[in-house]
Motif scaffolding. Structure first.
Motif, PDB file in Angstrom:
ATOM      1  N   THR A 131      -9.770  53.891 112.406  1.00 56.27           N
ATOM      2  CA  THR A 131     -10.556  54.594 113.416  1.00 56.27           C
ATOM      3  C   THR A 131     -11.389  55.697 112.788  1.00 56.27           C
ATOM      4  OG1 THR A 131      -8.857  54.131 115.072  1.00 56.27           O
ATOM      5  CG2 THR A 131     -10.437  55.864 115.595  1.00 56.27           C
ATOM      6  N   ALA A 132     -10.754  56.512 111.915  1.00 59.85           N
ATOM      7  CA  ALA A 132     -11.471  57.615 111.275  1.00 59.85           C
ATOM      8  C   ALA A 132     -12.649  57.108 110.457  1.00 59.85           C
ATOM      9  CB  ALA A 132     -10.504  58.409 110.390  1.00 59.85           C
ATOM     10  N   LEU A 133     -12.433  56.042 109.693  1.00 60.50           N
ATOM     11  CA  LEU A 133     -13.496  55.517 108.836  1.00 60.50           C
ATOM     12  C   LEU A 133     -14.625  54.916 109.661  1.00 60.50           C
ATOM     13  CD1 LEU A 133     -14.629  54.834 106.084  1.00 60.50           C
ATOM     14  CD2 LEU A 133     -13.177  52.796 106.026  1.00 60.50           C
ATOM     15  N   PHE A 134     -14.279  54.142 110.702  1.00 62.96           N
ATOM     16  CA  PHE A 134     -15.308  53.482 111.483  1.00 62.96           C
ATOM     17  C   PHE A 134     -16.102  54.486 112.312  1.00 62.96           C
ATOM     18  CE2 PHE A 134     -16.978  50.439 114.662  1.00 62.96           C
ATOM     19  CZ  PHE A 134     -17.512  49.515 113.780  1.00 62.96           C
ATOM     20  N   ILE A 135     -15.418  55.480 112.883  1.00 63.77           N
ATOM     21  CA  ILE A 135     -16.131  56.494 113.659  1.00 63.77           C
ATOM     22  C   ILE A 135     -17.044  57.309 112.752  1.00 63.77           C
ATOM     23  CG2 ILE A 135     -15.821  58.631 114.983  1.00 63.77           C
ATOM     24  CD1 ILE A 135     -13.407  57.371 116.286  1.00 63.77           C
ATOM     25  N   TRP A 136     -16.565  57.647 111.563  1.00 67.53           N
ATOM     26  CA  TRP A 136     -17.417  58.394 110.626  1.00 67.53           C
ATOM     27  C   TRP A 136     -18.661  57.579 110.280  1.00 67.53           C
ATOM     28  CZ3 TRP A 136     -19.107  57.527 105.573  1.00 67.53           C
ATOM     29  CH2 TRP A 136     -19.699  58.618 104.945  1.00 67.53           C
ATOM     30  N   SER A 137     -18.476  56.282 110.049  1.00 68.96           N
ATOM     31  CA  SER A 137     -19.626  55.430 109.749  1.00 68.96           C
ATOM     32  C   SER A 137     -20.589  55.381 110.929  1.00 68.96           C
ATOM     33  CB  SER A 137     -19.147  54.008 109.398  1.00 68.96           C
ATOM     34  OG  SER A 137     -18.308  54.025 108.267  1.00 68.96           O
ATOM     35  N   ALA A 138     -20.035  55.317 112.153  1.00 71.38           N
ATOM     36  CA  ALA A 138     -20.887  55.280 113.342  1.00 71.38           C
ATOM     37  C   ALA A 138     -21.644  56.594 113.520  1.00 71.38           C
ATOM     38  CB  ALA A 138     -20.046  54.983 114.580  1.00 71.38           C
ATOM     39  N   VAL A 139     -20.989  57.701 113.220  1.00 70.20           N
ATOM     40  CA  VAL A 139     -21.640  59.012 113.306  1.00 70.20           C
ATOM     41  C   VAL A 139     -22.807  59.085 112.330  1.00 70.20           C
ATOM     42  CG1 VAL A 139     -21.355  61.477 112.848  1.00 70.20           C
ATOM     43  CG2 VAL A 139     -19.648  60.261 114.199  1.00 70.20           C
ATOM     44  N   GLN A 140     -22.595  58.579 111.105  1.00 70.68           N
ATOM     45  CA  GLN A 140     -23.683  58.586 110.125  1.00 70.68           C
ATOM     46  C   GLN A 140     -24.835  57.701 110.578  1.00 70.68           C
ATOM     47  OE1 GLN A 140     -23.311  60.779 107.512  1.00 70.68           O
ATOM     48  NE2 GLN A 140     -21.462  61.207 108.697  1.00 70.68           N
ATOM     49  N   ALA A 141     -24.506  56.595 111.243  1.00 76.11           N
ATOM     50  CA  ALA A 141     -25.553  55.664 111.676  1.00 76.11           C
ATOM     51  C   ALA A 141     -26.394  56.249 112.802  1.00 76.11           C
ATOM     52  CB  ALA A 141     -24.933  54.335 112.114  1.00 76.11           C
ATOM     53  N   THR A 142     -25.754  56.977 113.713  1.00 74.66           N
ATOM     54  CA  THR A 142     -26.494  57.533 114.851  1.00 74.66           C
ATOM     55  C   THR A 142     -27.148  58.861 114.519  1.00 74.66           C
ATOM     56  OG1 THR A 142     -24.468  58.599 115.674  1.00 74.66           O
ATOM     57  CG2 THR A 142     -24.981  56.402 116.517  1.00 74.66           C
ATOM     58  N   GLY A 143     -26.631  59.562 113.496  1.00 72.99           N
ATOM     59  CA  GLY A 143     -27.190  60.866 113.155  1.00 72.99           C
ATOM     60  C   GLY A 143     -26.849  61.942 114.160  1.00 72.99           C
ATOM     61  N   ASP A 144     -25.868  61.698 115.009  1.00 74.83           N
ATOM     62  CA  ASP A 144     -25.461  62.656 116.044  1.00 74.83           C
ATOM     63  C   ASP A 144     -23.964  62.866 115.909  1.00 74.83           C
ATOM     64  OD1 ASP A 144     -24.896  64.158 118.246  1.00 74.83           O
ATOM     65  OD2 ASP A 144     -25.800  62.801 119.701  1.00 74.83           O
ATOM     66  N   GLY A 145     -23.560  64.091 115.603  1.00 80.13           N
ATOM     67  CA  GLY A 145     -22.146  64.350 115.380  1.00 80.13           C
ATOM     68  C   GLY A 145     -21.380  64.777 116.602  1.00 80.13           C
ATOM     69  N   VAL A 146     -22.039  64.941 117.740  1.00 83.56           N
ATOM     70  CA  VAL A 146     -21.367  65.452 118.930  1.00 83.56           C
ATOM     71  C   VAL A 146     -20.966  64.328 119.870  1.00 83.56           C
ATOM     72  CG1 VAL A 146     -21.567  66.963 120.934  1.00 83.56           C
ATOM     73  CG2 VAL A 146     -22.577  67.655 118.745  1.00 83.56           C
ATOM     74  N   ARG A 147     -21.955  63.565 120.341  1.00 83.32           N
ATOM     75  CA  ARG A 147     -21.664  62.527 121.334  1.00 83.32           C
ATOM     76  C   ARG A 147     -20.763  61.423 120.794  1.00 83.32           C
ATOM     77  NH1 ARG A 147     -27.659  61.671 123.700  1.00 83.32           N
ATOM     78  NH2 ARG A 147     -28.094  62.136 121.513  1.00 83.32           N
ATOM     79  N   PRO A 148     -20.943  60.957 119.552  1.00 83.95           N
ATOM     80  CA  PRO A 148     -19.997  59.949 119.054  1.00 83.95           C
ATOM     81  C   PRO A 148     -18.560  60.452 119.017  1.00 83.95           C
ATOM     82  CG  PRO A 148     -21.970  59.973 117.711  1.00 83.95           C
ATOM     83  CD  PRO A 148     -22.060  61.165 118.619  1.00 83.95           C
ATOM     84  N   LEU A 149     -18.367  61.703 118.572  1.00 86.64           N
ATOM     85  CA  LEU A 149     -17.013  62.250 118.524  1.00 86.64           C
ATOM     86  C   LEU A 149     -16.451  62.448 119.924  1.00 86.64           C
ATOM     87  CD1 LEU A 149     -17.326  64.855 115.616  1.00 86.64           C
ATOM     88  CD2 LEU A 149     -16.306  62.573 115.555  1.00 86.64           C
ATOM     89  N   ALA A 150     -17.311  62.886 120.851  1.00 90.82           N
ATOM     90  CA  ALA A 150     -16.857  63.045 122.236  1.00 90.82           C
ATOM     91  C   ALA A 150     -16.476  61.696 122.832  1.00 90.82           C
ATOM     92  CB  ALA A 150     -17.958  63.700 123.075  1.00 90.82           C
ATOM     93  N   GLY A 151     -17.277  60.666 122.558  1.00 92.07           N
ATOM     94  CA  GLY A 151     -16.955  59.336 123.055  1.00 92.07           C
ATOM     95  C   GLY A 151     -15.641  58.822 122.480  1.00 92.07           C
TER      96      GLY A 151
END
Length: 287
Positions: A131-151
């Motif tokens: 989960t940590a690795l995939f979410i971090w990758s998704a955060v890098q892809a979207t360039g938004d560190g708030v909404r991905p983490l909130a989701g």
């Protein structure tokens, strides 16, 4: 945000179900004394997963731009590989997960407290690190560190609530069907992460073709529009992908999704060993 909610929900629900199965089995077999090691293993797994996520987020800030992109692209590809393995594994074992965990827990109970901690840690830690690795990758892809983490946080919270309801017997759901549908959606999300991972490798000058665009629909789907943001947050859509990104996305999502949605072949139950019988013709040793 929805993609990360889905990641948190699916991965979190897997971990929640595993914990619920372990706890319910210990309570039912009147082994409440073994609950503390189980919760200790869960706590260690959660702590290591959070630390892993923090290292990924803050440990790369001192790297050069090319090094960050190279690391980000490599980890994105690894994350997609882990998630792909996970969705196929859960699709295959969802129906037999309870029996499998009971068997491992019986072995751990015989071996002692340390084995119980390790069992819970391995069961939950794998999900946490993925989960940590995939979410971090998704955060890098979207360039938004708030909404991905909130989701992701909302997804994990929902998973914990669902797990508690399962444990209390207040909620029943076809887990095989649930993991099939969420797995199919995750394959599409993973395809977007994989394509962006290759884009990172292109920006790091590790792969060529950064300036070769497959198409550009930025005028029709502006990245800053609400629908552009929605597509970016759900399936990592990019309005101006490179040719390599489109090729990688297609070569991943078409075969993987096809294989995943094919009817699964249930494995036959393992044959039970025949009970030992006394052979009346056997020769008894002389006294």
């Amino acid at each position: 945000m929805f993609a990360n909610y889905l990641i948190g929900l699916r991965e979190g629900l897997e971990a929640s179900l595993i914990v619920c199965i372990l706890v319910a089995y210990l309570v039912k077999t009147e082994r409440r004394d073994a609950l503390r090691p189980i919760w200790a293993g869960v706590a260690i797994a959660v702590g290591i997963s959070l630390a892993f996520g923090a290292i990924l987020q803050y440990g790369t800030t001192t790297l050069t731009f090319e090094a960050q992109e190279l690391l980000g692209g490599t980890l994105s590809i690894i994350a997609v590989g882990l998630v792909t393995w996970m969705v196929f594994w859960m699709r295959r074992t969802a129906r037999h997960l309870k029996a499998e965990l009971h068997g491992k827990l019986d072995q751990a109970l015989v071996m002692g407290t340390t084995a119980l901690v390790v069992t819970a840690f391995l069961a939950v830690g794998r999900e946490g690190l993925e989960t940590a690795l995939f979410i971090w990758s998704a955060v890098q892809a979207t360039g938004d560190g708030v909404r991905p983490l909130a989701g992701a946080a909302l997804g994990l919270a929902t998973a914990v609530l669902l797990g508690w309801l399962f444990y209390r017997g207040a909620l029943k759901i076809n887990l095989a069907r649930f993991f099939t549908w969420t797995g199919a959606m995750l394959v599409v999300v993973a395809a977007g992460v994989l394509a962006y991972g290759f884009h990172d490798l292109q920006e790091a000058r590790f792969l060529p073709g950064l300036g070769t665009k497959a198409f550009d629909v930025s005028d029709a789907i502006p990245p800053g529009s609400w629908y552009g943001t929605l597509l970016k947050g759900t399936i990592n859509f990019q309005p101006d992908p490179t040719v390599l990104q489109v090729v990688v996305w297609t070569l991943y999502v078409v075969p993987v999704l096809t294989l995943f949605l094919l009817p699964s072949r249930s494995k036959p139950a393992p044959a039970q060993p025949a009970p030992a019988t006394t052979d009346p013709t056997a020769t008894k040793p002389s006294a």
